[in-house]
Scaffold this motif. Structure first.
Motif, PDB file in Angstrom:
ATOM      1  N   ALA B  22       0.817  -1.201   0.000  1.00 26.03           N
ATOM      2  CA  ALA B  22       0.000   0.000   0.000  1.00 26.03           C
ATOM      3  C   ALA B  22       0.854   1.256   0.000  1.00 26.03           C
ATOM      4  N   SER B  25       2.728   2.567  -3.158  1.00 25.80           N
ATOM      5  CA  SER B  25       2.046   3.240  -4.244  1.00 25.80           C
ATOM      6  C   SER B  25       1.734   4.693  -3.927  1.00 25.80           C
ATOM      7  N   ASP B  26       2.112   5.146  -2.733  1.00 25.87           N
ATOM      8  CA  ASP B  26       1.762   6.532  -2.470  1.00 25.87           C
ATOM      9  C   ASP B  26       2.981   7.446  -2.546  1.00 25.87           C
ATOM     10  N   ASP B  28       4.194   8.830  -5.025  1.00 20.86           N
ATOM     11  CA  ASP B  28       3.991   9.970  -5.909  1.00 20.86           C
ATOM     12  C   ASP B  28       2.846  10.865  -5.445  1.00 20.86           C
ATOM     13  N   ALA B  29       2.315  10.558  -4.253  1.00 19.77           N
ATOM     14  CA  ALA B  29       1.196  11.356  -3.784  1.00 19.77           C
ATOM     15  C   ALA B  29       1.647  12.763  -3.436  1.00 19.77           C
ATOM     16  N   ALA B  30       0.811  13.698  -3.771  1.00 18.55           N
ATOM     17  CA  ALA B  30       1.141  15.077  -3.464  1.00 18.55           C
ATOM     18  C   ALA B  30       0.946  15.328  -1.985  1.00 18.55           C
ATOM     19  N   THR B  31       1.874  15.982  -1.357  1.00 17.99           N
ATOM     20  CA  THR B  31       1.664  16.362   0.031  1.00 17.99           C
ATOM     21  C   THR B  31       0.997  17.722   0.038  1.00 17.99           C
ATOM     22  N   GLY B  32       0.012  17.853   0.890  1.00 13.82           N
ATOM     23  CA  GLY B  32      -0.839  19.033   0.869  1.00 13.82           C
ATOM     24  C   GLY B  32      -0.080  20.317   1.136  1.00 13.82           C
ATOM     25  N   GLU B  34      -0.957  23.433   2.411  1.00 12.86           N
ATOM     26  CA  GLU B  34      -2.147  23.940   3.086  1.00 12.86           C
ATOM     27  C   GLU B  34      -2.480  25.369   2.700  1.00 12.86           C
ATOM     28  N   ASN B  48      -5.994  23.303  -1.141  1.00 11.92           N
ATOM     29  CA  ASN B  48      -6.996  22.275  -0.912  1.00 11.92           C
ATOM     30  C   ASN B  48      -8.339  22.924  -0.650  1.00 11.92           C
ATOM     31  N   GLN B  76      -6.573  20.691  -5.058  1.00 13.99           N
ATOM     32  CA  GLN B  76      -7.171  19.413  -4.699  1.00 13.99           C
ATOM     33  C   GLN B  76      -8.513  19.657  -4.029  1.00 13.99           C
ATOM     34  N   VAL B  77      -9.557  19.213  -4.699  1.00 15.33           N
ATOM     35  CA  VAL B  77     -10.896  19.383  -4.140  1.00 15.33           C
ATOM     36  C   VAL B  77     -11.398  18.019  -3.681  1.00 15.33           C
ATOM     37  N   THR B  78     -11.905  17.926  -2.451  1.00 15.79           N
ATOM     38  CA  THR B  78     -12.564  16.693  -2.023  1.00 15.79           C
ATOM     39  C   THR B  78     -14.018  17.002  -1.702  1.00 15.79           C
TER      40      THR B  78
END
Lengths: 313, 328
Positions: B22, B25-26, B28-32, B34, B48, B76-78
């Motif tokens: 798990a 695979s992260d 390449d995840a973007a760190t927020g 803020e 965000n 990044q919109v959630t």
């Protein structure tokens, strides 16, 4: 200590011979007994059949309904409302896998530790130990939404104040399935023959050495079964995750502490199933297939590990 | 007996086998980043945006977010779906930037919490919807007055058959089978307010489908005497298995349609859908651009999700609302 072993060709032959001898001397079994025997076997078979048929129906329906959406885009693409044909579950899948990884890291030491204490160290003639035991059993039956409320009040807000992050979801799920692990691990530890412990203690080992070198290795298959059950439950939980902040629309890969939110497979499937457009319902079915594949892969891995460490006396 | 040395391997083995997979695979995840507006991305804004609230409005916000992110990949919109009430609960606690709502914020219960926590906001209309009352295609009745709906859905209603409803435009003698959303839903709040005169008050013995309006579709399509209500998009997707009743709000029977909702003749069940951005969030350039984008591209967003677009007038008013909140 002679544990049960499946019958070999040799023992089967011996049993058949003995039965034939008995029948030859005493006459065949009464008719009623034979019928009852067959009816009983039939009922048992039916029970298995019903369980399997339910599973098969579920699988078949999900596969048929989700067929148009099945493809690699399910795991490589983020969700999409505009371009539903190429939409996927990537962030939700990564979110779920990461959460499960954290859940395992949390529940294995905590669950096994609690089980060892209760079985090997605690004096169960004391009322408080019996109270703890009773409470763990009750906790295993508490509805998951209650854990969601607990997670929201104590982990996301309140004392821990982690915010709506993936780790908070993982901790909530870990708390939810911890009783299952403790109960299964206790059963496994209890099933280790006392002669093993006594032998070890008699040879001068301390209680910890006995537990660590004899009892625990022997209990591993049972513990692994408990962990498998727990993880299977955790990966499919939706209700508590909705409360602790799992969202539906996340287009980036989540991180454990990322404050921008995270998603999980069951949450997204649930939301898609309630949308009016048929494309989303197809996506939901495809998501179910994806979740089953993940679950089966995880369980196979765990079962392989379990069998590898299986004990024989 | 297994070698004791192997035990620790197994102990962490099960735990980490998946952990590795798990976490791998992260990478390449973007760190927020803020709420910062100093992103070095090509397209200007970054940050965000956390949206939560009504599950009815969520598809609109998702579509808006998707289109917006195509132009602004650093944002990044959630979008969450806690329901209108659940969304306001988080919004007023300062935990979200924008709240989706299918009814206005509640003066008695929600406004004071926002005030207490210093969360300032405005109500911005983003789309229209027609609460659609549906029946089985076998049903000969074509039009229902608000009074007739009240006879059926009122809190003290005992009606069990269509023949007990007064002054129907056709004879129909089937058992009434009622389907409606759960009490947490903004749709429920709006319908009860419009039909029964008081928000949240309705007979209890109906099939409560919770958040799953597709259950109403299945239920009404399968029962000759079925009746249910939900947002227009659920009817649009199921015109072959359901019929929509025309509604008489006092000025004659009007069928739910884009035109009827836009010109205001579909009363009282035509409704507006809202987002509530907070003043604090609007100080962030990304949020401000996102909300403006949402309003400007409302035609594309509503048509992609099966809602009814705003009128020119509504668009202008929404823009003004956002500008005044952002400026103030």
């Amino acid at each position: 200590m002679e544990a049960y072993r499946p019958p070999t060709e040799r023992t089967r032959f011996a049993v058949a011979g003995a039965r034939a001898n008995v029948a030859a001397v005493l006459g065949s079994q009464p008719r009623g007994d034979v019928i009852r025997n067959n009816v009983f076997a039939g009922l048992l078979g039916l029970a298995v059949l019903i369980a399997l048929a339910g599973l098969a129906a579920l699988l078949a329906q999900a596969v048929v309904e989700g067929a148009p959406a099945l493809g690699t885009n399910l795991i490589t693409e983020p969700p999409s409302t505009i371009d539903t044909a190429n939409a996927g579950f990537r962030p939700a899948l990564i979110g779920s896998l990461m959460m499960i990884a954290f859940v395992i890291v949390l529940i294995v030491p905590l669950g096994v530790g609690a089980a060892i204490y209760l079985e090997e160290y605690a004096d169960n003639t004391r009322w408080w130990n019996r109270l703890i035991e009773l409470n763990i059993q009750n906790l295993a039956a508490v509805p998951s939404i209650i854990y969601g409320i607990l997670g929201l009040g104590f982990i996301v807000r309140g004392p821990l104040d982690l915010g709506f992050i993936l780790l908070a979801g993982a901790i909530t799920l870990a708390l939810l399935v911890l009783p299952v692990v403790i109960i299964a691990s206790r059963e496994a530890i209890r099933a280790v023959p006392p002669s093993i412990r006594e032998g070890s203690l008699a040879l001068g080992a301390t209680r910890w050495q006995t537990t660590r070198r004899q009892v625990l290795p022997a209990a591993i298959p049972g513990v692994a079964t408990g962990v498998i059950l727990a993880v299977s439950r955790a990966i499919g939980e939706t209700a508590p995750l909705l409360l602790v902040g799992a969202t539906v629309f996340v287009t980036f890969d989540p991180t454990p502490l990322g404050a921008n939110g995270y998603s999980a497979l069951p949450v997204q499937i649930f939301q898609y199933a309630t949308r009016p457009q048929e494309e989303f319902q197809t996506m939901a079915a495809a998501g179910i297939v994806l979740m089953l594949v993940v679950l089966l892969a995880m369980n196979s891995g765990a079962i392989w590990l379990r069998n590898r460490y299986e004990q024989k006396w | 007996m297994i070698s004791p040395k192997r035990l620790p391997i197994l102990g962490v083995g099960i735990a980490l086998a998946l952990g590795m997979a798990a976490c791998g695979s992260d990478d390449d995840a973007a760190t927020g980043s803020e709420g910062s507006s100093g992103g070095d991305g090509a397209s200007g804004v970054s940050g965000n945006i956390r949206v939560d609230g009504s599950s009815t409005v969520a598809p609109l916000t998702e579509a808006a977010a998707e289109l917006f992110q195509q132009e602004n990949p650093d944002v990044q919109v959630t979008v969450g779906t806690s329901g209108t009430g659940g969304g306001f609960e988080k919004f007023c606690a300062g935990e979200t930037d924008i709240s989706d709502a299918s009814r206005p914020i509640d003066d008695a219960e929600e406004v004071p919490v926002c005030k207490q926590n210093g969360v300032k906001y405005e109500e911005v209309v983003v789309a229209n919807d027609a609460l659609t009352v549906v029946g089985n295609p076998e049903n000969p009745v074509t039009c229902l007055t608000v009074d007739q709906l009240n006879q059926v859905w009122g809190p003290d209603s005992q009606l069990s058959s269509w023949s007990e409803i007064t002054d129907l435009d056709a004879e129909f003698d089937e058992e009434l089978q009622l389907f409606g959303p759960g009490t947490d839903s903004g749709t429920f709040d709006y319908f009860t307010d419009a039909v029964n005169g008081e928000e949240g008050v309705q007979r209890k013995d109906y099939n409560n489908v919770g958040e799953d309006d597709n259950a109403t579709v299945t239920g009404v399509a399968g029962a000759p005497g079925g009746m249910g209500y939900f947002g227009y998009s659920f009817f649009e997707e199921n015109t072959d298995t359901l019929k929509a009743f025309e509604i008489d709000g006092g000025d004659g029977c009007v069928a739910p349609s884009v035109e009827a909702v836009q010109d205001g003749s579909y009363t009282p069940l035509g409704r507006e859908l809202f987002i509530y951005p907070s003043e604090e969030a609007l100080q962030n350039e990304a949020v401000r651009e996102f909300v403006s984008f949402y309003i400007e591209n409302q035609e594309e967003i509503t048509s992609a999700t099966g809602f009814i677009p705003m009128t020119e007038e509504q668009v202008t008013k929404s823009h003004e609302t956002v500008d005044s909140l952002a400026g103030g």
